[in-house]
Motif scaffolding. Sequence first.
Motif, PDB file in Angstrom:
ATOM      1  N   GLN A   1      69.525  19.625  45.651  1.00  0.00           N
ATOM      2  CA  GLN A   1      68.767  18.413  44.820  1.00  0.00           C
ATOM      3  C   GLN A   1      67.828  17.709  45.794  1.00  0.00           C
ATOM      4  OE1 GLN A   1      71.754  15.856  43.270  1.00  0.00           O
ATOM      5  NE2 GLN A   1      72.736  17.652  41.696  1.00  0.00           N
ATOM      6  N   SER A   2      68.303  17.618  47.176  1.00  0.00           N
ATOM      7  CA  SER A   2      67.449  16.981  48.056  1.00  0.00           C
ATOM      8  C   SER A   2      66.151  17.884  48.388  1.00  0.00           C
ATOM      9  CB  SER A   2      68.049  16.561  49.220  1.00  0.00           C
ATOM     10  OG  SER A   2      68.380  17.727  49.910  1.00  0.00           O
ATOM     11  N   GLN A   3      66.220  18.992  48.278  1.00  0.00           N
ATOM     12  CA  GLN A   3      65.154  19.951  48.343  1.00  0.00           C
ATOM     13  C   GLN A   3      64.312  19.926  47.319  1.00  0.00           C
ATOM     14  OE1 GLN A   3      65.096  20.857  51.795  1.00  0.00           O
ATOM     15  NE2 GLN A   3      64.152  22.901  51.109  1.00  0.00           N
ATOM     16  N   GLN A   4      64.601  19.827  46.051  1.00  0.00           N
ATOM     17  CA  GLN A   4      63.726  19.960  45.047  1.00  0.00           C
ATOM     18  C   GLN A   4      62.991  18.386  44.923  1.00  0.00           C
ATOM     19  OE1 GLN A   4      66.743  20.320  41.757  1.00  0.00           O
ATOM     20  NE2 GLN A   4      66.810  22.626  42.208  1.00  0.00           N
ATOM     21  N   VAL A   5      63.553  17.415  45.344  1.00  0.00           N
ATOM     22  CA  VAL A   5      62.846  16.146  45.488  1.00  0.00           C
ATOM     23  C   VAL A   5      61.840  16.233  46.693  1.00  0.00           C
ATOM     24  CG1 VAL A   5      63.045  13.844  45.797  1.00  0.00           C
ATOM     25  CG2 VAL A   5      64.645  14.776  44.615  1.00  0.00           C
ATOM     26  N   SER A   6      62.119  16.697  47.543  1.00  0.00           N
ATOM     27  CA  SER A   6      61.210  16.596  48.910  1.00  0.00           C
ATOM     28  C   SER A   6      60.183  17.617  48.910  1.00  0.00           C
ATOM     29  CB  SER A   6      62.056  17.095  50.152  1.00  0.00           C
ATOM     30  OG  SER A   6      62.473  18.325  49.968  1.00  0.00           O
ATOM     31  N   VAL A   7      60.302  18.768  47.933  1.00  0.00           N
ATOM     32  CA  VAL A   7      59.098  19.785  47.969  1.00  0.00           C
ATOM     33  C   VAL A   7      58.392  19.464  46.749  1.00  0.00           C
ATOM     34  CG1 VAL A   7      60.381  21.660  49.306  1.00  0.00           C
ATOM     35  CG2 VAL A   7      60.503  21.444  47.085  1.00  0.00           C
ATOM     36  N   GLY A   8      59.071  18.524  45.845  1.00  0.00           N
ATOM     37  CA  GLY A   8      58.219  18.298  44.534  1.00  0.00           C
ATOM     38  C   GLY A   8      58.384  19.202  43.524  1.00  0.00           C
ATOM     39  N   PHE A  30      60.823  21.325  37.737  1.00  0.00           N
ATOM     40  CA  PHE A  30      61.393  22.306  37.051  1.00  0.00           C
ATOM     41  C   PHE A  30      62.968  22.345  37.427  1.00  0.00           C
ATOM     42  CE2 PHE A  30      59.389  25.385  39.487  1.00  0.00           C
ATOM     43  CZ  PHE A  30      60.568  26.457  39.741  1.00  0.00           C
ATOM     44  N   LEU A  31      63.983  22.777  36.504  1.00  0.00           N
ATOM     45  CA  LEU A  31      65.282  23.271  37.108  1.00  0.00           C
ATOM     46  C   LEU A  31      65.760  24.489  36.497  1.00  0.00           C
ATOM     47  CD1 LEU A  31      67.173  19.824  36.732  1.00  0.00           C
ATOM     48  CD2 LEU A  31      66.375  20.731  38.876  1.00  0.00           C
TER      49      LEU A  31
END
Length: 527
Positions: free
Chosen positions: A407-414, A417-418
Motif C-alpha cells: 500500500q505504501s508503494q502504491q502511494v509513493s509511485v502514484g 489502480f488496484l
Amino acid sequence: MLVRPPQYSDESAPGYALRLAARNGLERATWIGNVDVSPHERLRCCPHCLAGARPYWRNAWLNDPPICHQHAVWLVDECSRCHRALTLNAIHHERCRCGAILSESPTSPVSELALSSLKVTAPEMLTWLGAFALYGLKEKPLKKREDRSVRRYSELLEAGATMANEWPVSFEVLLELWQRRTGSSPSLLNVVFPGLMRRIRSAPDPSWKARLLATLSAYAERSRQGDRPILGRNTPRITTVAELAKRLNMRTEGVAAAIDDMAPEGAMLLRSGRRRRVITAALEDRLRANVKARRSLSHAAAYLGFSTERLRLVGEEGLLTASPFGLSQEDIDTFETNLIKHASCAQLSKGDRCLAHVLRTVVTRVETGPFLRAVMAGDFPLRTKSEQGSIAQRLYMRIKDVQAWRQSQQVSVGIDFLSKDEARRVLKLKWEVLCHLIRHGHLRTTERRVGRRCSEVVLLKELERFRAIFIPLSTLAKRSGICAKQAPSWAQSAGIHLITGPTIDGCRQYIARVPQSDATLLSRDLN
C-alpha cells in the motif's frame, strides 16, 4: 611533283609525312595526301634522337610506354615553350609552329625502378596500380588513367612501379588509408572500399588480379583483430553464429546475444535490419569459458525456489547479472546471502508465510524487484525455519507487513489502480460478492498492462465512486446501532435499497445503496 626521299625502316608514318613536308617546303604535313594519321593525333618524340646526325621520328615512339630506351628518358608530347600538344597540324619536322626547336626540349629520366619493373610487369598493369596509388578510390582512378599525355602516363607508371616493388605493404598502406576515411566500425567491404572489388576484377593481368584479391583478403582477416573489422560476402569466409552455436550446444539467438553483450563493437546493423557479427578465435574461447561457468535460468530458479519468470524479472531489476548464458553460481550465492542476512531464527507466528507463498499470492510480478530490494534492506522482520530447502521456502515473513508495504508503494509511485483482489480487501468484501458486483455493473473495471500481461483492474477513481454510492449493510447497521440479524428488516423499513444479499439474489453479503443525502457523510466516516 613532290620530292620523295626513301622512308627508313623504323620511321613512323606521321614522322615520314613531317620529313616529306619539310623536304618539299610545305607548312603542314597534312597538305600531303594519303597520310593515314589524324591531324589531331598526339605525337611523341625524343629530343636526344632528334638532335642526332640523322633526325627522324621513330616507330617506337608511338607505342606504350612512351620511353626512349636508348637514352632512358620519357618522350616529349608537348612544346616546352607554348605547351601545345605535338600534332601534325602543330609542328614541323624539327620545330614547333611557335618556333621552338624540339631537339632542345627538356627531358625527364626514367627511374631505374620503373625500367626494372617493366621487365617483369606489363606497363598496363603498372599504370593500373599507379592510378590507385595516386588518386584513390573516390577520385575515379581508372578514368584518369585514360589520359594519354606523357606527363600523366609517367606519373602513373612511376607510382605503379613503386607500388609493385613494395608489394604487399604498399597496397596495405593504401587500404588502411582508405578505411580510415570511412570512420565506421565495423563496416562492409563495399562500404569501406566502394567499387574496389569491381575494379580488381577489371585488372589487366590475371596473376596480379589473384595477388590483389589475396592481399585484400589477408587485410580483411587481420582487421577482425582490431577496432575496425571488415565484413561482407567478399571477405574470407568466417565462422557464422549458427556454426558457433552448434559447437557450443546453444541456441543461435543466445550466442548472438552473447556476442553483442561481450563485443558490441564487433557487430553492425544492415539496412535490412540484420546484424553482421565478427567471430574470432579469441571470442569463441571466451564464449566457451563463460558457458562452463554459467547456470541456466531454469536451474537457478529451481535452486532459489523462484519461478523462471520471477527470476527473469529479478535480472531485469539488476539484482542478478543475467546473460544469454544464464547466471554465474557466484552471483546466485551472493543473491541468496543478501536475502537471508537480516533473518533470525525466532519462533514463527501464525501470520508468517514463506517467501515462495508471498510471491505466489501477494506480490505481483511488477513489484518483484522493489519487494526483494526491501527484503535485502531489512524492511521486514525475517525468520528462518530450517536449513533445508530453497531460500524461498526457508525464509518467512508476516503477510500483514507485506500488505502494508504494498500500500505504501502504491502511494509513493502514484499507482492509479488496484487489482481485483486488492479492491476486495479495501472494500472488505468476499470474493464472490466482488465478482457479482462487477458482473452486474455496480463496480466497473478496466484493462491495464501489468508487467507483460493485460489484467482487469479497478481504478482508484472508480473505487471512490463505488464507496460513495454503496456500502456493506453490516457497516451501515453498526453505525446506526442495529445488530446484524435485524439489519435486513431494518433496511427494508428504513427504505434503504439493497442491491445484493442472500434474500435478494443469493449473494453472500448484503450491499446497500447509500441515499444521496448521506453519501458525503458516509464517505467521510468510512475514510
